[in-house]
Design a protein around this motif. Structure first.
Motif, PDB file in Angstrom:
ATOM      1  N   ARG A   1       0.826  -1.211   0.000  1.00 40.29           N
ATOM      2  CA  ARG A   1       0.000   0.000   0.000  1.00 40.29           C
ATOM      3  C   ARG A   1       0.858   1.258   0.000  1.00 40.29           C
ATOM      4  NH1 ARG A   1      -5.639  -0.539   1.640  1.00 40.29           N
ATOM      5  NH2 ARG A   1      -6.012  -2.597   2.511  1.00 40.29           N
ATOM      6  N   GLN A   2       2.039   1.154   0.598  1.00 44.21           N
ATOM      7  CA  GLN A   2       2.918   2.311   0.695  1.00 44.21           C
ATOM      8  C   GLN A   2       3.216   2.858  -0.678  1.00 44.21           C
ATOM      9  OE1 GLN A   2       6.959   1.492   1.540  1.00 44.21           O
ATOM     10  NE2 GLN A   2       7.511   3.619   1.785  1.00 44.21           N
ATOM     11  N   GLY A   3       3.658   1.980  -1.589  1.00 45.91           N
ATOM     12  CA  GLY A   3       3.949   2.396  -2.950  1.00 45.91           C
ATOM     13  C   GLY A   3       4.663   3.721  -3.003  1.00 45.91           C
ATOM     14  N   GLU A   4       4.064   4.643  -3.696  1.00 46.73           N
ATOM     15  CA  GLU A   4       4.634   5.980  -3.856  1.00 46.73           C
ATOM     16  C   GLU A   4       4.048   6.979  -2.857  1.00 46.73           C
ATOM     17  OE1 GLU A   4       7.095   6.653  -6.048  1.00 46.73           O
ATOM     18  OE2 GLU A   4       7.081   4.506  -6.486  1.00 46.73           O
ATOM     19  N   MET A   5       3.203   6.487  -1.942  1.00 46.64           N
ATOM     20  CA  MET A   5       2.494   7.402  -1.054  1.00 46.64           C
ATOM     21  C   MET A   5       3.409   8.123  -0.074  1.00 46.64           C
ATOM     22  SD  MET A   5      -0.998   5.178  -0.391  1.00 46.64           S
ATOM     23  CE  MET A   5      -0.777   5.315   1.337  1.00 46.64           C
ATOM     24  N   VAL A   6       4.346   7.412   0.502  1.00 45.60           N
ATOM     25  CA  VAL A   6       5.237   8.023   1.482  1.00 45.60           C
ATOM     26  C   VAL A   6       6.653   7.518   1.262  1.00 45.60           C
ATOM     27  CG1 VAL A   6       3.469   8.306   3.272  1.00 45.60           C
ATOM     28  CG2 VAL A   6       4.779   6.217   3.183  1.00 45.60           C
ATOM     29  N   ASP A   7       7.616   8.315   1.688  1.00 48.58           N
ATOM     30  CA  ASP A   7       9.006   7.872   1.547  1.00 48.58           C
ATOM     31  C   ASP A   7       9.368   6.953   2.712  1.00 48.58           C
ATOM     32  OD1 ASP A   7       9.724   9.427   3.795  1.00 48.58           O
ATOM     33  OD2 ASP A   7      10.369  11.103   2.564  1.00 48.58           O
ATOM     34  N   GLU A   8      10.559   6.378   2.655  1.00 47.85           N
ATOM     35  CA  GLU A   8      10.992   5.403   3.675  1.00 47.85           C
ATOM     36  C   GLU A   8      11.039   6.001   5.075  1.00 47.85           C
ATOM     37  OE1 GLU A   8      11.480   2.044   3.568  1.00 47.85           O
ATOM     38  OE2 GLU A   8      10.591   2.291   1.596  1.00 47.85           O
ATOM     39  N   ALA A   9      11.473   7.250   5.189  1.00 47.64           N
ATOM     40  CA  ALA A   9      11.546   7.869   6.515  1.00 47.64           C
ATOM     41  C   ALA A   9      10.143   8.013   7.116  1.00 47.64           C
ATOM     42  CB  ALA A   9      12.229   9.231   6.431  1.00 47.64           C
ATOM     43  N   GLU A  10       9.177   8.440   6.316  1.00 52.18           N
ATOM     44  CA  GLU A  10       7.811   8.565   6.804  1.00 52.18           C
ATOM     45  C   GLU A  10       7.232   7.196   7.143  1.00 52.18           C
ATOM     46  OE1 GLU A  10       4.904  11.321   4.933  1.00 52.18           O
ATOM     47  OE2 GLU A  10       6.598  11.751   3.597  1.00 52.18           O
ATOM     48  N   PHE A  11       7.541   6.199   6.328  1.00 49.90           N
ATOM     49  CA  PHE A  11       7.053   4.845   6.573  1.00 49.90           C
ATOM     50  C   PHE A  11       7.597   4.329   7.904  1.00 49.90           C
ATOM     51  CE2 PHE A  11       6.823   0.195   5.602  1.00 49.90           C
ATOM     52  CZ  PHE A  11       5.455   0.126   5.373  1.00 49.90           C
ATOM     53  N   ALA A  12       8.872   4.583   8.161  1.00 46.60           N
ATOM     54  CA  ALA A  12       9.473   4.172   9.436  1.00 46.60           C
ATOM     55  C   ALA A  12       8.801   4.890  10.606  1.00 46.60           C
ATOM     56  CB  ALA A  12      10.973   4.451   9.430  1.00 46.60           C
ATOM     57  N   GLU A  13       8.463   6.162  10.434  1.00 46.00           N
ATOM     58  CA  GLU A  13       7.739   6.901  11.476  1.00 46.00           C
ATOM     59  C   GLU A  13       6.358   6.298  11.708  1.00 46.00           C
ATOM     60  OE1 GLU A  13       7.517  11.129  10.830  1.00 46.00           O
ATOM     61  OE2 GLU A  13       9.625  11.209  10.247  1.00 46.00           O
ATOM     62  N   ASP A  14       5.696   5.920  10.620  1.00 48.51           N
ATOM     63  CA  ASP A  14       4.371   5.308  10.729  1.00 48.51           C
ATOM     64  C   ASP A  14       4.443   3.983  11.488  1.00 48.51           C
ATOM     65  OD1 ASP A  14       3.342   7.440   9.307  1.00 48.51           O
ATOM     66  OD2 ASP A  14       3.132   6.322   7.428  1.00 48.51           O
ATOM     67  N   ILE A  15       5.468   3.209  11.212  1.00 48.69           N
ATOM     68  CA  ILE A  15       5.662   1.940  11.919  1.00 48.69           C
ATOM     69  C   ILE A  15       5.873   2.200  13.407  1.00 48.69           C
ATOM     70  CG2 ILE A  15       7.242  -0.018  12.238  1.00 48.69           C
ATOM     71  CD1 ILE A  15       7.655   0.056   9.155  1.00 48.69           C
ATOM     72  N   ALA A  16       6.731   3.149  13.731  1.00 49.43           N
ATOM     73  CA  ALA A  16       7.006   3.475  15.138  1.00 49.43           C
ATOM     74  C   ALA A  16       5.743   3.964  15.840  1.00 49.43           C
ATOM     75  CB  ALA A  16       8.111   4.523  15.226  1.00 49.43           C
ATOM     76  N   GLU A  17       4.934   4.767  15.163  1.00 48.10           N
ATOM     77  CA  GLU A  17       3.703   5.270  15.753  1.00 48.10           C
ATOM     78  C   GLU A  17       2.718   4.126  16.002  1.00 48.10           C
ATOM     79  OE1 GLU A  17       0.290   8.520  14.689  1.00 48.10           O
ATOM     80  OE2 GLU A  17       2.316   8.875  13.928  1.00 48.10           O
ATOM     81  N   ALA A  18       2.614   3.197  15.058  1.00 49.21           N
ATOM     82  CA  ALA A  18       1.727   2.037  15.219  1.00 49.21           C
ATOM     83  C   ALA A  18       2.195   1.170  16.388  1.00 49.21           C
ATOM     84  CB  ALA A  18       1.684   1.222  13.930  1.00 49.21           C
ATOM     85  N   GLN A  19       3.495   0.991  16.503  1.00 51.91           N
ATOM     86  CA  GLN A  19       4.032   0.195  17.602  1.00 51.91           C
ATOM     87  C   GLN A  19       3.768   0.863  18.948  1.00 51.91           C
ATOM     88  OE1 GLN A  19       8.037  -0.132  16.119  1.00 51.91           O
ATOM     89  NE2 GLN A  19       7.664  -2.170  15.262  1.00 51.91           N
ATOM     90  N   ALA A  20       3.899   2.165  19.006  1.00 54.92           N
ATOM     91  CA  ALA A  20       3.631   2.895  20.254  1.00 54.92           C
ATOM     92  C   ALA A  20       2.157   2.783  20.634  1.00 54.92           C
ATOM     93  CB  ALA A  20       4.040   4.359  20.109  1.00 54.92           C
ATOM     94  N   MET A  21       1.269   2.875  19.637  1.00 60.41           N
ATOM     95  CA  MET A  21      -0.160   2.738  19.897  1.00 60.41           C
ATOM     96  C   MET A  21      -0.476   1.342  20.433  1.00 60.41           C
ATOM     97  SD  MET A  21      -3.392   3.363  17.310  1.00 60.41           S
ATOM     98  CE  MET A  21      -2.521   2.552  16.004  1.00 60.41           C
ATOM     99  N   ALA A  22       0.101   0.316  19.808  1.00 59.52           N
ATOM    100  CA  ALA A  22      -0.122  -1.060  20.266  1.00 59.52           C
ATOM    101  C   ALA A  22       0.427  -1.256  21.677  1.00 59.52           C
ATOM    102  CB  ALA A  22       0.523  -2.054  19.291  1.00 59.52           C
ATOM    103  N   GLU A  23       1.559  -0.658  21.957  1.00 57.94           N
ATOM    104  CA  GLU A  23       2.164  -0.773  23.291  1.00 57.94           C
ATOM    105  C   GLU A  23       1.272  -0.127  24.349  1.00 57.94           C
ATOM    106  OE1 GLU A  23       4.604  -2.226  26.019  1.00 57.94           O
ATOM    107  OE2 GLU A  23       4.896  -2.591  23.885  1.00 57.94           O
ATOM    108  N   ARG A  24       0.718   1.052  24.043  1.00 59.37           N
ATOM    109  CA  ARG A  24      -0.186   1.716  24.991  1.00 59.37           C
ATOM    110  C   ARG A  24      -1.432   0.861  25.238  1.00 59.37           C
ATOM    111  NH1 ARG A  24       1.355   6.116  21.848  1.00 59.37           N
ATOM    112  NH2 ARG A  24      -0.583   6.018  20.665  1.00 59.37           N
ATOM    113  N   SER A  25      -1.986   0.324  24.169  1.00 59.18           N
ATOM    114  CA  SER A  25      -3.176  -0.514  24.293  1.00 59.18           C
ATOM    115  C   SER A  25      -2.860  -1.775  25.093  1.00 59.18           C
ATOM    116  CB  SER A  25      -3.712  -0.879  22.908  1.00 59.18           C
ATOM    117  OG  SER A  25      -4.863  -1.670  23.020  1.00 59.18           O
TER     118      SER A  25
END
Length: 150
Positions: free
Chosen positions: A103-127
């Motif tokens: 889904r990432q395709g051309e939507m976001v660059d690698e740095a943004e994708f890595a930020e998105d992953i970190a944000e998802a992990q933080a959300m899962a950790e809080r939950s």
């Protein structure tokens, strides 16, 4: 960046009318209650629809697998339904990561994708933290997300 309200919106759409008890009479985690909540959420008709939701699914399954691997309650782990096993969790992590990457395709660059992953992990950790502390609706929210991410 992940839309901060995408996953909570998915959960808000899932309404379970009464709280589910996550522990048995002795206060130990109840594998049957875990599967019942998971199964109900998986039948809700909700599913991840965006890259951020796919990343959240991968993060939730990663947190679940890690918690099972770290627990000293071997009886609980052994009594879990196969859908909630470490092996199934690991397979779902890979699947959701691959879908998100596509889904990432051309939507976001690698740095943004890595930020998105970190944000998802933080959300899962809080939950997961709310689940582990047995906060109100902590069990339901965490396990419902696993069900949505079946």
């Amino acid at each position: 960046m992940i839309m901060k309200y995408a996953v909570p919106t998915m959960l808000a759409a899932l309404a379970i009318s009464c709280p589910v008890l996550a522990d048995d009479a002795a206060g130990r985690p109840d594998a049957a209650a875990h599967y019942a909540a998971f199964d109900a959420a998986s039948k809700s008709g909700l599913s991840p629809q965006s890259m951020s939701e796919e990343l959240a699914c991968a993060a939730y399954w990663e947190r679940w697998a890690s918690s099972l691997e770290a627990t000293s309650d071997a009886a609980f782990v052994a009594s879990l339904h196969p859908d909630l096993s470490v092996a199934n969790a690991r397979g779902r992590i890979i699947r959701f990561q691959r879908i998100a990457r596509r889904r990432q395709g051309e939507m976001v660059d690698e740095a943004e994708f890595a930020e998105d992953i970190a944000e998802a992990q933080a959300m899962a950790e809080r939950s997961y933290g709310r689940y582990a502390r047995r906060e109100e609706r902590g069990f339901e929210r965490f396990i419902e997300m696993l069900g949505i991410c079946r």
